[in-house]
Write an enzyme that holds these catalytic residues in place. Structure first.
Site, PDB file in Angstrom:
ATOM      1  N   HIS A 117      44.465  43.705  31.085  1.00  0.00           N
ATOM      2  CA  HIS A 117      43.532  42.571  31.145  1.00  0.00           C
ATOM      3  C   HIS A 117      42.750  42.369  29.847  1.00  0.00           C
ATOM      4  O   HIS A 117      42.124  41.336  29.655  1.00  0.00           O
ATOM      5  CB  HIS A 117      42.542  42.765  32.299  1.00  0.00           C
ATOM      6  CG  HIS A 117      43.180  42.600  33.650  1.00  0.00           C
ATOM      7  ND1 HIS A 117      42.985  41.484  34.414  1.00  0.00           N
ATOM      8  CD2 HIS A 117      44.021  43.396  34.353  1.00  0.00           C
ATOM      9  CE1 HIS A 117      43.670  41.598  35.542  1.00  0.00           C
ATOM     10  NE2 HIS A 117      44.316  42.761  35.527  1.00  0.00           N
ATOM     11  N   ASP A 119      37.868  38.873  23.359  1.00  0.00           N
ATOM     12  CA  ASP A 119      37.911  38.820  24.826  1.00  0.00           C
ATOM     13  C   ASP A 119      39.360  38.614  25.254  1.00  0.00           C
ATOM     14  O   ASP A 119      40.029  37.730  24.714  1.00  0.00           O
ATOM     15  CB  ASP A 119      37.053  37.622  25.298  1.00  0.00           C
ATOM     16  CG  ASP A 119      36.387  37.866  26.639  1.00  0.00           C
ATOM     17  OD1 ASP A 119      36.922  38.655  27.424  1.00  0.00           O
ATOM     18  OD2 ASP A 119      35.324  37.260  26.892  1.00  0.00           O
TER      19      ASP A 119
HETATM   20  C1  GDG Z   1      38.000  41.263  31.925  1.00  0.00           C
HETATM   21  C2  GDG Z   1      38.368  40.928  30.477  1.00  0.00           C
HETATM   22  C3  GDG Z   1      39.533  38.887  31.287  1.00  0.00           C
HETATM   23  C4  GDG Z   1      29.761  37.250  35.692  1.00  0.00           C
HETATM   24  N1  GDG Z   1      28.463  37.296  36.036  1.00  0.00           N
HETATM   25  C5  GDG Z   1      28.420  36.923  37.339  1.00  0.00           C
HETATM   26  C6  GDG Z   1      29.719  36.652  37.789  1.00  0.00           C
HETATM   27  N2  GDG Z   1      30.522  36.866  36.754  1.00  0.00           N
HETATM   28  C7  GDG Z   1      31.982  36.668  36.845  1.00  0.00           C
HETATM   29  C8  GDG Z   1      32.424  35.445  36.077  1.00  0.00           C
HETATM   30  C9  GDG Z   1      33.890  35.780  35.821  1.00  0.00           C
HETATM   31  C10 GDG Z   1      33.865  37.303  35.705  1.00  0.00           C
HETATM   32  O1  GDG Z   1      32.653  37.768  36.287  1.00  0.00           O
HETATM   33  C11 GDG Z   1      33.875  37.736  34.257  1.00  0.00           C
HETATM   34  O2  GDG Z   1      35.174  37.531  33.769  1.00  0.00           O
HETATM   35  P1  GDG Z   1      35.457  37.413  32.219  1.00  0.00           P
HETATM   36  O3  GDG Z   1      36.880  37.037  32.044  1.00  0.00           O
HETATM   37  O4  GDG Z   1      34.525  36.404  31.641  1.00  0.00           O
HETATM   38  O5  GDG Z   1      35.131  38.824  31.576  1.00  0.00           O
HETATM   39  P2  GDG Z   1      35.316  40.419  31.950  1.00  0.00           P
HETATM   40  O6  GDG Z   1      34.416  40.837  33.035  1.00  0.00           O
HETATM   41  O7  GDG Z   1      35.063  41.118  30.661  1.00  0.00           O
HETATM   42  O8  GDG Z   1      36.845  40.585  32.425  1.00  0.00           O
HETATM   43  C12 GDG Z   1      38.475  39.424  30.314  1.00  0.00           C
HETATM   44  C13 GDG Z   1      39.275  39.377  32.704  1.00  0.00           C
HETATM   45  O9  GDG Z   1      39.122  40.802  32.746  1.00  0.00           O
HETATM   46  C14 GDG Z   1      40.412  39.000  33.654  1.00  0.00           C
HETATM   47  O10 GDG Z   1      41.642  39.444  33.191  1.00  0.00           O
HETATM   48  O11 GDG Z   1      39.448  37.479  31.271  1.00  0.00           O
HETATM   49  O12 GDG Z   1      38.852  39.103  28.977  1.00  0.00           O
HETATM   50  O13 GDG Z   1      37.380  41.454  29.561  1.00  0.00           O
HETATM   51  O14 GDG Z   1      34.693  35.461  36.915  1.00  0.00           O
HETATM   52  O15 GDG Z   1      32.205  34.304  36.843  1.00  0.00           O
HETATM   53  N3  GDG Z   1      30.033  36.238  39.042  1.00  0.00           N
HETATM   54  C15 GDG Z   1      29.004  36.095  39.908  1.00  0.00           C
HETATM   55  N4  GDG Z   1      27.719  36.378  39.549  1.00  0.00           N
HETATM   56  C16 GDG Z   1      27.373  36.768  38.287  1.00  0.00           C
HETATM   57  O16 GDG Z   1      26.208  36.984  37.985  1.00  0.00           O
HETATM   58  N5  GDG Z   1      29.272  35.685  41.160  1.00  0.00           N
END
Ligand code: GDG
Length: 503
Positions: free
Chosen positions: A170, A383
């Site tokens: 990921h 990212d």
């Molecule tokens: C890893 C990789 C890759 C965040 N704060 C809240 C909340 N979130 C949710 C977001 C989003 C998720 O968490 C974060 O996903 P990201 O992709 O932005 O980043 P990582 O956590 O670092 O994820 C990344 C991912 O895996 C999938 O393969 O894209 O590059 O690092 O869904 O919305 N959700 C809620 N409350 C929050 O306060 N409900």
């Protein structure tokens, strides 16, 4: 939830293995243990496959030092793998989050290399592999997720050569010049090569991996195929390619269309004093996300007098993350000091500069925030994908809002009509923010329509279907002596430079 009776262990034809289970064990205030469903994108994408194939999920339940029996949750068989407090410190917070995470994100923070962390990583990966091996039916498909479990594919293949094994990374896979720092670089590559299909977020990640394979092993690669030779065994063909992950796009749009969510978005705007522009950042509080760069650009725009707090407010949700790892404690102090300074210097009695929130919010509130935000700032320094960027587009059924997106995210390969920025270039970032604020409505609509088209077409179910069908084909091809290049158009690539002299 009920105890699992049927099928018996060893009979699951589809198994997902990930560090965390899709459910968390929680302890209520009165001490009673229970379970909380954590419906992430991965769970949503895999739920239909899980039900159709009577699948099982192997992972940790989120609480240390407890041994839990398998059980069933919402039609999915849950197989908990125990982790001790020591495992958490060494395998998880140590090797996964303080060695691999910074190394794979371009060494934005310095990775720490400790042999006891590595030993723990090997031991825990073996425990996950044993659990999957014990529960898989003959010829089952096992899909291993992410950087915490890179040794599992090889371990599993040794235990159960009959299985079809997929692996998805990921996070980014770094260029060889960086990857080669890892003292256990060859073991990790060999671990991943135990899979039949290895998925990455970006084409560049798959390329970096293939190059590491050539530098560290004698295997040849012919994109996307890697020929893996193991003494005394037939040569295996492994596919390594990009499968960009996505979100359950429709569910974000459906939430955004609900009147109570729209009312909440209006209430958020009102609460912020109805400024002309609301900018939004939503990130785990992680040094890869470029939160500091974003704050610097915004603070300088206020200092230069190019924007005023009455007109432009920044909302920053920084959800708590890895709070026991030192780099994350330091980051929190740094970000909160900067937020305090900017607010101290520029906020007025009626208008705040940065509305900062160190909490997690329910998904409904996140969607209301997406709707309330005129400009979404995603300024990650590196990212794998960045799902927040996709969620913002999916929520904007009104075809409004501007996405400012770092070119160092996987999402930027797909979301080409965002305003793409290099977050290290603070002047460039400031100009992009001003352009986003000033963008005329027709241009906003035309860009958002194009972004939404991509996000709605390539959703998370398309991602999982595409990965799993490649995995199924790989299995058929392996048994039929498939030639990936029947016309002989591609050159096999092999690098003969010994690893020690590399780069
Ligand atoms: C890893 C990789 C890759 C965040 N704060 C809240 C909340 N979130 C949710 C977001 C989003 C998720 O968490 C974060 O996903 P990201 O992709 O932005 O980043 P990582 O956590 O670092 O994820 C990344 C991912 O895996 C999938 O393969 O894209 O590059 O690092 O869904 O919305 N959700 C809620 N409350 C929050 O306060 N409900």
């Amino acid at each position: 939830m009920s105890a699992t009776t049927d099928p018996a262990p060893g009979e699951y034809s589809f198994i997902v293995v990930s560090n965390r289970l899709p459910v968390d064990r929680i302890i209520a205030a009165d001490g009673t243990p229970g379970w909380k469903h954590s419906p992430g994108g991965l769970v949503t994408a895999l739920e239909p496959v899980m039900r159709e194939k009577d699948g099982a999920w192997v992972g940790w339940a989120g609480q240390a030092d407890v041994e839990l029996e398998p059980f069933e949750n919402d039609g999915i068989h849950i197989i908990p793998v125990p982790l001790s407090t020591d495992d958490l410190e060494n395998y998880y917070e140590g090797f996964s989050n303080d060695t691999l995470w910074p190394l794979y994100h371009d060494v934005i923070a310095a990775p720490s290399y400790h042999r006891v962390w590595w030993d723990s990583y090997v031991a825990v990966n073996k425990r996950f592999a044993d659990a999957a091996a014990a529960n898989a039916a003959p010829d089952a498909t096992v899909w291993v997720q992410d950087y915490q479990l890179q040794l599992v594919p090889k371990m599993l293949r040794e235990l159960r050569p009959d299985l079809t094994i997929g692996f998805f990374n990921h996070i980014p896979f770094p260029p060889y010049g960086i990857y080669s720092q890892l003292p256990w670089r060859t073991q990790i590559i060999e671990g991943m090569l135990g899979a039949d299909v290895i998925g990455f977020q970006r084409v560049a990640d798959a390329g970096n991996f293939s190059r590491a394979v050539r530098r560290l092993t004698t295997n040849m690669t012919k994109n996307p195929v890697i020929e893996v030779a193991t003494a005394g065994q037939p040569t295996r063909r492994v596919i390594a390619k990009a499968f960009p992950i996505s979100i359950d796009s429709k569910s974000f749009e459906e939430l955004a269309r609900q009147p109570h969510i729209q009312a909440r978005a209006a209430e958020i705007r009102e609460g912020l004093g109805n400024p002309g522009t609301i900018m939004l950042g939503v990130d785990r509080l992680d040094y890869t996300k470029g939160i500091g760069h974003r704050l610097k650009a915004y603070g300088e725009l206020l200092a230069d007098g190019r924007i005023e707090v009455e007109d432009v407010t920044l909302v920053q949700v920084a959800s708590p993350s890895r709070e026991r790892v030192k780099a994350y404690m330091d980051l929190r102090d740094e970000i909160e000091l900067t937020v305090g300074r900017i607010n101290g210097d520029y906020a007025t009695m009626s208008h705040t500069a940065i509305s900062y929130h160190h909490h997690g919010y329910p998904r409904e509130e996140m969607v209301a925030l997406y709707l309330a935000a005129d400009v979404m700032l995603v300024t990650a320094l590196r990212d794998g994908m960045n799902l927040v960027a996709k969620e913002y587009c999916a929520a904007r059924f009104d075809n409004d809002g501007v996405l400012v997106l770092s070119e160092f995210t996987g999402a930027s390969d797909e979301l080409k009509r965002s305003l793409r920025v290099n977050p290290h270039d603070i002047d460039g970032l400031k100009d992009a923010i001003l352009a986003a604020i000033a963008m005329p409505k027709p241009e906003r609509a035309s860009r958002m329509k194009a972004l939404r088209k991509r996000v709605l077409e390539y959703d998370v179910s398309r991602w999982s279907t595409s990965f799993l069908s490649t995995l199924a084909e790989a299995k058929i091809n392996a048994s039929t002596g498939f030639d990936p290049d029947p016309l002989g158009e591609l050159e096999w690539t092999v690098e003969r430079v010994p690893a020690r002299q590399a780069d």
